[in-house]
Design a protein around this motif. Structure first.
Motif, PDB file in Angstrom:
ATOM      1  N   ALA A   1     -96.478  45.455  44.753  1.00 49.75           N
ATOM      2  CA  ALA A   1     -97.284  44.531  43.951  1.00 49.75           C
ATOM      3  C   ALA A   1     -98.106  45.296  42.917  1.00 49.75           C
ATOM      4  N   SER A   2     -98.622  46.447  43.317  1.00 43.05           N
ATOM      5  CA  SER A   2     -99.396  47.265  42.392  1.00 43.05           C
ATOM      6  C   SER A   2     -98.527  47.796  41.265  1.00 43.05           C
ATOM      7  N   ILE A   3     -97.313  48.232  41.612  1.00 40.67           N
ATOM      8  CA  ILE A   3     -96.381  48.755  40.608  1.00 40.67           C
ATOM      9  C   ILE A   3     -95.930  47.663  39.649  1.00 40.67           C
ATOM     10  N   SER A   4     -95.678  46.458  40.165  1.00 36.48           N
ATOM     11  CA  SER A   4     -95.108  45.388  39.347  1.00 36.48           C
ATOM     12  C   SER A   4     -96.046  44.932  38.235  1.00 36.48           C
ATOM     13  N   SER A   5     -97.336  45.186  38.398  1.00 31.88           N
ATOM     14  CA  SER A   5     -98.300  44.727  37.398  1.00 31.88           C
ATOM     15  C   SER A   5     -98.449  45.680  36.225  1.00 31.88           C
ATOM     16  N   THR A   6     -97.732  46.810  36.252  1.00 30.98           N
ATOM     17  CA  THR A   6     -97.902  47.813  35.204  1.00 30.98           C
ATOM     18  C   THR A   6     -97.115  47.518  33.931  1.00 30.98           C
ATOM     19  N   CYS A   7     -95.912  46.926  34.080  1.00 28.19           N
ATOM     20  CA  CYS A   7     -95.120  46.597  32.897  1.00 28.19           C
ATOM     21  C   CYS A   7     -94.041  45.582  33.255  1.00 28.19           C
ATOM     22  N   LYS A   8     -93.457  44.963  32.251  1.00 19.53           N
ATOM     23  CA  LYS A   8     -92.458  43.919  32.475  1.00 19.53           C
ATOM     24  C   LYS A   8     -91.203  44.460  33.159  1.00 19.53           C
ATOM     25  N   THR A   9     -90.805  45.681  32.786  1.00 22.70           N
ATOM     26  CA  THR A   9     -89.589  46.259  33.369  1.00 22.70           C
ATOM     27  C   THR A   9     -89.747  46.457  34.872  1.00 22.70           C
ATOM     28  N   LEU A  10     -90.880  47.024  35.259  1.00 24.07           N
ATOM     29  CA  LEU A  10     -91.112  47.245  36.680  1.00 24.07           C
ATOM     30  C   LEU A  10     -91.301  45.925  37.424  1.00 24.07           C
ATOM     31  N   ASN A  11     -91.872  44.949  36.759  1.00 25.05           N
ATOM     32  CA  ASN A  11     -92.021  43.633  37.377  1.00 25.05           C
ATOM     33  C   ASN A  11     -90.661  43.035  37.699  1.00 25.05           C
ATOM     34  N   LEU A  12     -89.715  43.201  36.775  1.00 30.26           N
ATOM     35  CA  LEU A  12     -88.353  42.704  36.977  1.00 30.26           C
ATOM     36  C   LEU A  12     -87.679  43.430  38.134  1.00 30.26           C
ATOM     37  N   ILE A  13     -87.873  44.738  38.206  1.00 29.01           N
ATOM     38  CA  ILE A  13     -87.255  45.527  39.265  1.00 29.01           C
ATOM     39  C   ILE A  13     -87.833  45.145  40.629  1.00 29.01           C
ATOM     40  N   VAL A  14     -89.143  44.965  40.689  1.00 26.47           N
ATOM     41  CA  VAL A  14     -89.787  44.578  41.944  1.00 26.47           C
ATOM     42  C   VAL A  14     -89.291  43.214  42.410  1.00 26.47           C
ATOM     43  N   LYS A  15     -89.085  42.280  41.489  1.00 25.78           N
ATOM     44  CA  LYS A  15     -88.548  40.965  41.843  1.00 25.78           C
ATOM     45  C   LYS A  15     -87.147  41.095  42.437  1.00 25.78           C
ATOM     46  N   SER A  16     -86.352  42.019  41.878  1.00 25.85           N
ATOM     47  CA  SER A  16     -85.010  42.245  42.399  1.00 25.85           C
ATOM     48  C   SER A  16     -85.059  42.807  43.807  1.00 25.85           C
ATOM     49  N   ILE A  17     -85.968  43.758  44.047  1.00 29.90           N
ATOM     50  CA  ILE A  17     -86.123  44.342  45.377  1.00 29.90           C
ATOM     51  C   ILE A  17     -86.580  43.291  46.373  1.00 29.90           C
ATOM     52  N   THR A  18     -87.512  42.445  45.955  1.00 33.21           N
ATOM     53  CA  THR A  18     -88.009  41.379  46.827  1.00 33.21           C
ATOM     54  C   THR A  18     -86.895  40.412  47.200  1.00 33.21           C
ATOM     55  N   ALA A  19     -86.027  40.104  46.234  1.00 34.59           N
ATOM     56  CA  ALA A  19     -84.907  39.197  46.506  1.00 34.59           C
ATOM     57  C   ALA A  19     -83.945  39.786  47.527  1.00 34.59           C
ATOM     58  N   VAL A  20     -83.679  41.092  47.413  1.00 37.49           N
ATOM     59  CA  VAL A  20     -82.791  41.769  48.364  1.00 37.49           C
ATOM     60  C   VAL A  20     -83.405  41.764  49.760  1.00 37.49           C
ATOM     61  N   ARG A  21     -84.693  42.063  49.849  1.00 33.37           N
ATOM     62  CA  ARG A  21     -85.365  42.082  51.143  1.00 33.37           C
ATOM     63  C   ARG A  21     -85.368  40.695  51.789  1.00 33.37           C
ATOM     64  N   SER A  22     -85.574  39.670  50.976  1.00 35.44           N
ATOM     65  CA  SER A  22     -85.598  38.303  51.508  1.00 35.44           C
ATOM     66  C   SER A  22     -84.222  37.855  51.985  1.00 35.44           C
ATOM     67  N   SER A  23     -83.176  38.437  51.430  1.00 38.64           N
ATOM     68  CA  SER A  23     -81.817  38.004  51.755  1.00 38.64           C
ATOM     69  C   SER A  23     -81.279  38.610  53.046  1.00 38.64           C
ATOM     70  N   ASP A  24     -81.881  39.731  53.511  1.00 40.25           N
ATOM     71  CA  ASP A  24     -81.388  40.364  54.734  1.00 40.25           C
ATOM     72  C   ASP A  24     -82.460  41.226  55.370  1.00 40.25           C
ATOM     73  N   ALA A  25     -83.056  40.710  56.443  1.00 38.12           N
ATOM     74  CA  ALA A  25     -84.100  41.451  57.153  1.00 38.12           C
ATOM     75  C   ALA A  25     -83.554  42.693  57.830  1.00 38.12           C
ATOM     76  N   SER A  26     -82.244  42.711  58.123  1.00 36.04           N
ATOM     77  CA  SER A  26     -81.654  43.803  58.902  1.00 36.04           C
ATOM     78  C   SER A  26     -81.244  45.004  58.068  1.00 36.04           C
ATOM     79  N   ARG A  27     -81.383  44.926  56.748  1.00 31.31           N
ATOM     80  CA  ARG A  27     -81.018  46.045  55.863  1.00 31.31           C
ATOM     81  C   ARG A  27     -79.560  46.465  56.052  1.00 31.31           C
TER      82      ARG A  27
END
Length: 336
Positions: A32-58
């Motif tokens: 969350a701290s990283i995502s607030s620094t710039c639009k590019t990182l915000n987009l990347i963090v959203k992608s990571i969050t989507a992956v985590r939400s899609s599979d708890a088991s990694r």
């Protein structure tokens, strides 16, 4: 100055490598701290969050295990370190584990893959690509299996023996059925069936850190303080196995609060729930695995529950929201 060739500036390549290799290791607060620094990182963090939400088991389990939050609150997933099997406890914070990455089509050199090996203490076996039985760490069954065959009658079974890799009672590892983690207002996250589960079928094992009783009691004191302030609920399971002599019992402490599998999300039910707890002993293993079997047919979208114990042991415990007709109104919690 205009860059006339197709090569990316060195600084951009270094930035991309940092994104690919570092961000998947960060916890939600750090992301969350990283995502607030710039639009590019915000987009990347959203992608990571989507992956985590899609599979708890990694990807450690046979099927993806998604988090589902239908606008209950702003928690898209629950963060913890995943292990498909029991692991030795850590007295310090566990090592970070990668979870989620930006699509390889947009960033090189591609997403990080999860480790493909696990350690059982006496050997190292490849991580199974499914929940089918993998070789037992220790002696095998020799020329045949002499175990009394488990016939699925869970009304009389509390312990299953596996004599080796050829045993007819072999119980699968990990999570054997399709499940999902659903968010609710009162109970928070809970584990639900994502397919029909037949009565007597193996569902999953309870994986986490194996603790000494001293460490378990120490952690429980910390967890109780956090729970009283509403900051955290624990997933410390204590199981007692009565030894053959009948004069003693073996205490097994499994803590899935920091490190565990999706069994950590199984909620309590005062009526006993639809899961039966069974100890599975394997040849060559000092401690048994704690496994869950369906005590009856379980329908798709039905919550998976079991009894945590006697609520009478803790009259000042947290409020219970199991909703069963025999609900005591208090969550069980023994004096560890």
């Amino acid at each position: 100055m205009t860059n006339t060739n197709n090569k990316k500036p060195k600084c951009i390549n270094q930035f991309q490598n940092a994104v690919v290799y570092i961000l998947p290791y960060l916890n939600p607060t750090e992301l969350a701290s990283i995502s607030s620094t710039c639009k590019t990182l915000n987009l990347i963090v959203k992608s990571i969050t989507a992956v985590r939400s899609s599979d708890a088991s990694r990807t450690f389990e046979k099927h993806p295990i998604p988090f589902i939050n239908n606008n209950v609150d702003n928690h898209p997933y629950s963060y913890f370190i995943y292990t498909p099997t029991q692991t030795l406890g850590f007295t310090h914070d566990p090592t970070r584990q990668p979870w989620g990455s930006f699509p390889a089509t947009q960033l090189d050199p591609g997403p990080i893959r999860n480790p493909t090996r696990h350690s059982c203490g006496s050997c190292s076996e490849p991580r199974p690509d499914s929940v089918d039985p993998d070789p037992v760490c220790g002696p095998t069954g020799g020329d045949g299996c002499g175990c009394e065959r488990f016939d699925g009658d869970l009304n009389r079974v509390g312990l299953i023996w596996e004599c080796g890799s050829g045993c007819q009672n072999r119980v699968a590892r990990g999570v054997a059925v399709r499940v999902k983690i659903v968010r609710s207002i009162k109970k928070g996250w809970g584990l639900y069936a994502d397919e029909f589960i037949k009565g007597g079928e193996f569902v999953c094992e309870y994986a986490g850190e194996l603790l000494t009783t001293k460490e378990a009691r120490k952690r429980q004191l910390t967890y109780d303080k956090l729970a009283s302030s509403g900051k955290q609920t624990s997933a410390l399971l204590v199981v007692r196995e009565h030894l053959p002599s009948g004069n003693a019992c073996l205490r097994i402490n499994i803590d899935a609060t920091r490190i565990g599998n999706v069994a950590r999300f199984i909620n309590h039910s005062c009526d006993g729930g639809n899961l039966l707890t069974v100890l599975v002993r394997s040849s060559g293993a000092l401690l048994p695995r704690v496994c869950f079997f369906a005590s009856r047919d379980i329908l798709k979208d039905e919550e998976l529950t079991f009894s945590y114990g006697d609520a009478g042991l803790n009259p000042n415990g947290s409020k219970c929201f199991c909703g069963s007709s025999c609900c005591s109104g208090i969550m069980p919690s023994e004096h560890t």
